[in-house]
Design a protein around this motif. Structure first.
Motif, mmCIF file in Angstrom:
data_model
loop_
_atom_site.group_PDB
_atom_site.id
_atom_site.type_symbol
_atom_site.label_atom_id
_atom_site.label_comp_id
_atom_site.label_asym_id
_atom_site.label_seq_id
_atom_site.Cartn_x
_atom_site.Cartn_y
_atom_site.Cartn_z
ATOM 1 N N GLY A 1 0.755 -1.677 -0.029
ATOM 2 C CA GLY A 1 0.385 -0.428 0.087
ATOM 3 C C GLY A 1 0.601 1.421 -0.069
ATOM 4 O O GLY A 1 1.851 0.685 -0.296
ATOM 5 N N ALA A 2 -0.090 2.535 0.488
ATOM 6 C CA ALA A 2 0.900 3.636 0.106
ATOM 7 C C ALA A 2 2.276 3.534 0.928
ATOM 8 O O ALA A 2 1.769 3.009 1.943
ATOM 9 N N ASN A 3 2.999 4.630 1.122
ATOM 10 C CA ASN A 3 4.350 4.328 1.915
ATOM 11 C C ASN A 3 5.031 3.390 2.616
ATOM 12 O O ASN A 3 5.157 3.256 3.400
ATOM 13 N N ASP A 4 4.957 2.215 1.057
ATOM 14 C CA ASP A 4 5.750 0.732 1.727
ATOM 15 C C ASP A 4 4.979 0.006 2.729
ATOM 16 O O ASP A 4 5.362 -0.897 3.371
ATOM 17 N N ALA A 5 3.568 0.427 2.842
ATOM 18 C CA ALA A 5 3.423 -0.402 4.398
ATOM 19 C C ALA A 5 2.866 -1.939 3.177
ATOM 20 O O ALA A 5 2.047 -1.052 2.451
ATOM 21 N N VAL A 6 2.307 -2.566 4.374
ATOM 22 C CA VAL A 6 1.791 -4.123 3.759
ATOM 23 C C VAL A 6 1.005 -4.801 4.004
ATOM 24 O O VAL A 6 0.834 -4.051 5.745
ATOM 25 N N VAL A 7 0.079 -4.747 3.299
ATOM 26 C CA VAL A 7 -1.848 -4.606 3.581
ATOM 27 C C VAL A 7 -1.710 -6.414 3.539
ATOM 28 O O VAL A 7 -1.907 -6.495 2.595
ATOM 29 N N GLU A 8 -2.779 -6.693 4.434
ATOM 30 C CA GLU A 8 -2.979 -8.312 4.868
ATOM 31 C C GLU A 8 -4.465 -8.369 4.691
ATOM 32 O O GLU A 8 -4.801 -7.664 5.696
ATOM 33 N N VAL A 9 -4.743 -9.822 4.168
ATOM 34 C CA VAL A 9 -5.941 -10.111 4.781
ATOM 35 C C VAL A 9 -6.398 -11.541 5.731
ATOM 36 O O VAL A 9 -5.455 -12.310 4.821
ATOM 37 N N SER B 1 3.729 -1.137 8.779
ATOM 38 C CA SER B 1 4.653 -0.144 8.774
ATOM 39 C C SER B 1 5.669 -0.492 8.032
ATOM 40 O O SER B 1 6.216 -1.510 8.912
ATOM 41 N N PRO B 2 6.782 0.228 7.714
ATOM 42 C CA PRO B 2 8.096 -0.019 7.709
ATOM 43 C C PRO B 2 9.200 -0.742 8.414
ATOM 44 O O PRO B 2 9.537 -1.760 8.895
ATOM 45 N N ASN B 3 8.706 -0.155 9.776
ATOM 46 C CA ASN B 3 8.850 -0.428 11.685
ATOM 47 C C ASN B 3 7.937 -1.198 12.172
ATOM 48 O O ASN B 3 9.123 -1.717 13.350
ATOM 49 N N GLY B 4 7.820 -2.698 11.749
ATOM 50 C CA GLY B 4 7.360 -3.583 11.963
ATOM 51 C C GLY B 4 5.999 -3.436 12.703
ATOM 52 O O GLY B 4 5.542 -4.424 13.351
ATOM 53 N N VAL B 5 5.556 -1.569 12.576
ATOM 54 C CA VAL B 5 3.808 -1.985 13.604
ATOM 55 C C VAL B 5 3.025 -2.533 12.510
ATOM 56 O O VAL B 5 2.598 -1.669 11.799
#
Length: 110
Positions: A59-67, A82-86
């Motif tokens: 997703g936006a800003n290199d965020a990983v979206v998962e279902v 988020s890229p920081n692992g949160v």
């Protein structure tokens, strides 16, 4: 249901539905404390709800979206990491179904 390689369709729908929610939803989720280290969140979804990852995308800003979903109970959860692992919970619900829909014909107005 058996896992199907055409989860891309579901992933595309989820990505479209959550594209704008990624940044605003993540900020709101962090304020509501619906976030934590990815490993902890994934373990709680698995142990508490029997949910496993069904699809994912960037997703936006290199965020990983998962279902995540449970075919047994029908519960589902959308997370954003988020890229920081949160990892934050963005949405959840019931009546999950795996879909494998084909695109409409090129000249079809559907």
């Amino acid at each position: 249901m058996k896992p199907n390689k055409t989860l891309i369709t579901l992933g595309a729908l989820v990505m479209a539905a959550t594209f704008n929610l990624v940044t605003t939803g993540m900020a709101a989720a962090q304020q509501n404390r619906n976030c934590g280290p990815r490993e902890l969140v994934v373990n709680r979804l698995a142990e508490g709800f029997g949910e496993t990852r069904q699809s994912m995308g960037l997703g936006a800003n290199d965020a990983v979206v998962e279902v995540f979903a449970s075919e047994e109970s029908g519960t589902w959860t959308i997370t954003v990491t988020s890229p920081n692992g949160v990892t934050c919970l963005v949405a959840s619900g019931q009546a999950f179904e795996e879909l494998a829909e084909a695109l409409p014909a090129k000249d079809n107005d559907a």
